[in-house]
Design a protein around this motif. Structure first.
Motif, mmCIF file in Angstrom:
data_model
loop_
_atom_site.group_PDB
_atom_site.id
_atom_site.type_symbol
_atom_site.label_atom_id
_atom_site.label_comp_id
_atom_site.label_asym_id
_atom_site.label_seq_id
_atom_site.Cartn_x
_atom_site.Cartn_y
_atom_site.Cartn_z
ATOM 1 N N THR A 200 30.900 -17.073 34.530
ATOM 2 C CA THR A 200 30.047 -18.108 34.116
ATOM 3 C C THR A 200 30.257 -18.247 32.514
ATOM 4 O O THR A 200 30.192 -19.399 32.197
ATOM 5 C CB THR A 200 28.750 -18.290 34.547
ATOM 6 O OG1 THR A 200 28.352 -16.901 34.274
ATOM 7 C CG2 THR A 200 28.266 -18.397 35.994
ATOM 8 N N LEU A 201 30.166 -17.441 31.929
ATOM 9 C CA LEU A 201 30.337 -17.165 30.411
ATOM 10 C C LEU A 201 31.777 -17.230 29.926
ATOM 11 O O LEU A 201 31.907 -17.841 28.915
ATOM 12 C CB LEU A 201 29.590 -15.943 29.877
ATOM 13 C CG LEU A 201 28.142 -16.174 29.536
ATOM 14 C CD1 LEU A 201 27.609 -14.744 29.437
ATOM 15 C CD2 LEU A 201 27.705 -17.164 28.843
ATOM 16 N N GLY A 202 32.729 -16.421 30.430
ATOM 17 C CA GLY A 202 33.992 -16.141 29.714
ATOM 18 C C GLY A 202 34.904 -17.511 29.746
ATOM 19 O O GLY A 202 35.094 -18.083 30.935
ATOM 20 N N GLN A 203 35.462 -17.777 28.705
ATOM 21 C CA GLN A 203 36.689 -18.550 28.800
ATOM 22 C C GLN A 203 38.022 -18.085 29.383
ATOM 23 O O GLN A 203 38.758 -18.731 29.787
ATOM 24 C CB GLN A 203 36.890 -19.323 27.385
ATOM 25 C CG GLN A 203 35.924 -20.086 26.786
ATOM 26 C CD GLN A 203 36.012 -20.584 25.582
ATOM 27 O OE1 GLN A 203 36.092 -19.664 24.661
ATOM 28 N NE2 GLN A 203 35.996 -21.802 25.279
ATOM 29 N N ARG A 204 37.802 -16.779 28.937
ATOM 30 C CA ARG A 204 38.903 -15.979 29.587
ATOM 31 C C ARG A 204 38.195 -14.649 29.910
ATOM 32 O O ARG A 204 37.170 -14.217 29.046
ATOM 33 C CB ARG A 204 40.173 -15.780 28.682
ATOM 34 C CG ARG A 204 41.138 -16.942 28.707
ATOM 35 C CD ARG A 204 42.636 -16.231 27.994
ATOM 36 N NE ARG A 204 42.200 -15.785 26.508
ATOM 37 C CZ ARG A 204 42.849 -14.670 26.126
ATOM 38 N NH1 ARG A 204 43.801 -14.096 26.949
ATOM 39 N NH2 ARG A 204 42.814 -14.349 24.995
ATOM 40 N N ILE A 205 38.716 -13.807 30.921
ATOM 41 C CA ILE A 205 38.339 -12.730 31.263
ATOM 42 C C ILE A 205 39.170 -11.365 31.202
ATOM 43 O O ILE A 205 40.377 -11.753 31.813
ATOM 44 C CB ILE A 205 37.604 -12.811 32.656
ATOM 45 C CG1 ILE A 205 36.409 -13.836 32.646
ATOM 46 C CG2 ILE A 205 37.055 -11.407 32.905
ATOM 47 C CD1 ILE A 205 35.844 -14.043 34.014
ATOM 48 N N VAL A 206 38.835 -10.295 30.661
ATOM 49 C CA VAL A 206 39.970 -9.041 30.793
ATOM 50 C C VAL A 206 39.022 -8.284 31.864
ATOM 51 O O VAL A 206 38.075 -7.743 31.379
ATOM 52 C CB VAL A 206 39.936 -8.455 29.466
ATOM 53 C CG1 VAL A 206 40.595 -7.273 29.510
ATOM 54 C CG2 VAL A 206 40.332 -9.208 28.293
ATOM 55 N N ILE A 216 44.398 -10.439 32.676
ATOM 56 C CA ILE A 216 43.547 -11.247 31.810
ATOM 57 C C ILE A 216 43.985 -12.755 32.080
ATOM 58 O O ILE A 216 44.899 -13.091 32.311
ATOM 59 C CB ILE A 216 44.243 -10.978 30.237
ATOM 60 C CG1 ILE A 216 44.155 -9.446 30.065
ATOM 61 C CG2 ILE A 216 43.458 -11.956 29.269
ATOM 62 C CD1 ILE A 216 44.665 -9.016 28.585
ATOM 63 N N ASP A 217 42.935 -13.458 32.302
ATOM 64 C CA ASP A 217 42.963 -15.037 32.544
ATOM 65 C C ASP A 217 41.859 -15.581 32.683
ATOM 66 O O ASP A 217 40.614 -15.053 32.363
ATOM 67 C CB ASP A 217 43.522 -15.037 34.180
ATOM 68 C CG ASP A 217 44.824 -16.093 34.136
ATOM 69 O OD1 ASP A 217 44.452 -17.303 33.598
ATOM 70 O OD2 ASP A 217 45.755 -16.037 34.898
ATOM 71 N N THR A 218 41.977 -16.999 33.065
ATOM 72 C CA THR A 218 40.467 -17.633 33.207
ATOM 73 C C THR A 218 39.755 -17.210 34.394
ATOM 74 O O THR A 218 40.338 -16.722 35.356
ATOM 75 C CB THR A 218 41.032 -19.345 33.233
ATOM 76 O OG1 THR A 218 41.680 -19.450 34.261
ATOM 77 C CG2 THR A 218 41.757 -19.612 31.695
#
Length: 363
Positions: A200-206, A216-218
């Motif tokens: 819910t928060l990340g524009q991208r996530i690692v 690493i992606d949306t």
């Protein structure tokens, strides 16, 4: 704000344990990037390396184009929000917010301006004279955020800041952090083990596991196209159903499992990738919402209903197919009878296929 660049950044401890293995990624100016993974995966270690609280064994870390491997934390122009708030109990909210600015020799006028602005943004104006003991958990977390906010740093680092809050407060603080990010346009790196926070928060996530970056992606790309079995199983609640068996191709595709054959239809769009896997072991992944009940007795899959979990806007059906547990997510409605045999179709256009040995995505 600033960009952050990691080029093969590693952390190896004196006993040989690898905390982080050659992490490489870029964080854009104004981006909110989330580091997520299970306990011990290296996410907090990586954040502390960016902060300068943990030394870098190898690789290069740059903030705004400046290599900061050997730069002290106070000179990196970052601000960190910790899990335990770290507020001074004998200081008021205003004094906690102003403390770091006083240490940096800011003028009283400048301090008062920044404190008041942060208090307004975080709705703390009425609590500036209160001690931390008089505040709720959510208010204390807002003070911790405000203390970072008044610094006006290049990069905000947040280390599991909501883990001490109850579920309702976590939801409201997630919204607060997202609102602050949009308002400030700030570069933020957020660490969590909570996949809901990450999605819910990340524009991208690692996504990390065992010190290594898995993908690493949306958020929705990670959910729809997981790169491997770990990502597929980690992201999503309930977790993805995994069917293990031998892939066959006769009149259409089938998966031969120890619990019986599962028809997979034509799978035309995925055929090129799967041709090399005919008569080989694969893992088929099916999201709970893609395991759909049907009244047809010749359906793809049959399972016994063990437990029903109605949660209001949806129902989770916990199923047993031989020795395997499965979960189906369905809209609210009449609850099936526990112990009954149910029939399911698979959403064939949303299947995930993985190599059981390497875990890598096939199709």
């Amino acid at each position: 704000m600033a960009t952050v660049n990691l080029d093969r950044v590693s952390k190896v401890y004196s006993n040989g344990h690898i905390g982080v293995a050659e992490a490489s990624f870029d964080i854009a100016d104004g981006e909110l990037l989330v580091l997520v993974g299970p306990s011990g995966c290296g996410k907090t270690t990586l954040l502390r390396m960016i902060a300068g609280l943990e030394s870098i064994s190898s690789g290069t870390l740059s903030i705004d184009g400046r290599v900061v491997n050997d730069v002290s934390p106070k000179d990196r122009d970052i601000a960190m929000v910790f899990q335990n708030y770290a507020l001074y109990p004998h200081m008021t909210v205003a004094e906690n917010l102003a403390f770091g600015l006083r240490l940096r020799g800011k003028s009283k006028t400048e301090i008062d301006r920044r404190v008041l602005e942060a208090a307004k943004q975080l709705e703390l104006e009425q609590r500036l004279g209160s001690l931390p003991a008089a505040l709720s958990g959510g208010q204390r977390q807002r003070v911790a955020l405000g203390r970072a906010l008044v610094r006006e740093p290049k990069v905000f680092l947040l280390d599991e800041p909501l883990s001490n809050l109850d579920a309702k407060l976590r939801l409201s603080m997630r919204v607060e952090i997202a609102r602050l990010h949009r308002q400030l346009g700030a570069t933020m790196i957020y660490v969590t083990h909570d996949q809901v926070e990450a999605m819910t928060l990340g524009q991208r996530i690692v996504v990390l596991n065992g010190g290594e970056i898995q993908q690493i992606d949306t958020p929705m790309r990670l959910y729809d196209k997981p790169a491997n079995l770990f990502v597929a199983g980690f992201l999503g609640s309930p977790a993805m159903n995994l069917l293990c068996g031998t892939l066959r191709h006769g009149h259409g595709w089938q998966l031969d499992t120890t619990q019986g054959e599962v028809p997979l239809g034509p799978l035309d769009a995925q055929t090129p990738e799967l041709l090399a896997w005919i008569d080989r072991e694969v893992v088929i992944g099916v999201r709970p919402e893609d395991l759909r009940p049907t009244s047809e007795t010749n359906a793809s899959l049959h399972a016994v209903l063990e437990v029903t979990e109605p949660v209001g806007n949806e129902i989770f059906l916990n199923l047993r197919r031989g020795e395997q547990s499965l979960v189906s997510r369905v809209p609210p409605g009449a609850l099936p009878e526990t112990g009954s045999v149910m029939h399911f179709e698979l959403a064939l256009d949303r299947l995930h296929v993985f190599d059981p040995l390497s875990g890598a995505r096939i199709a």
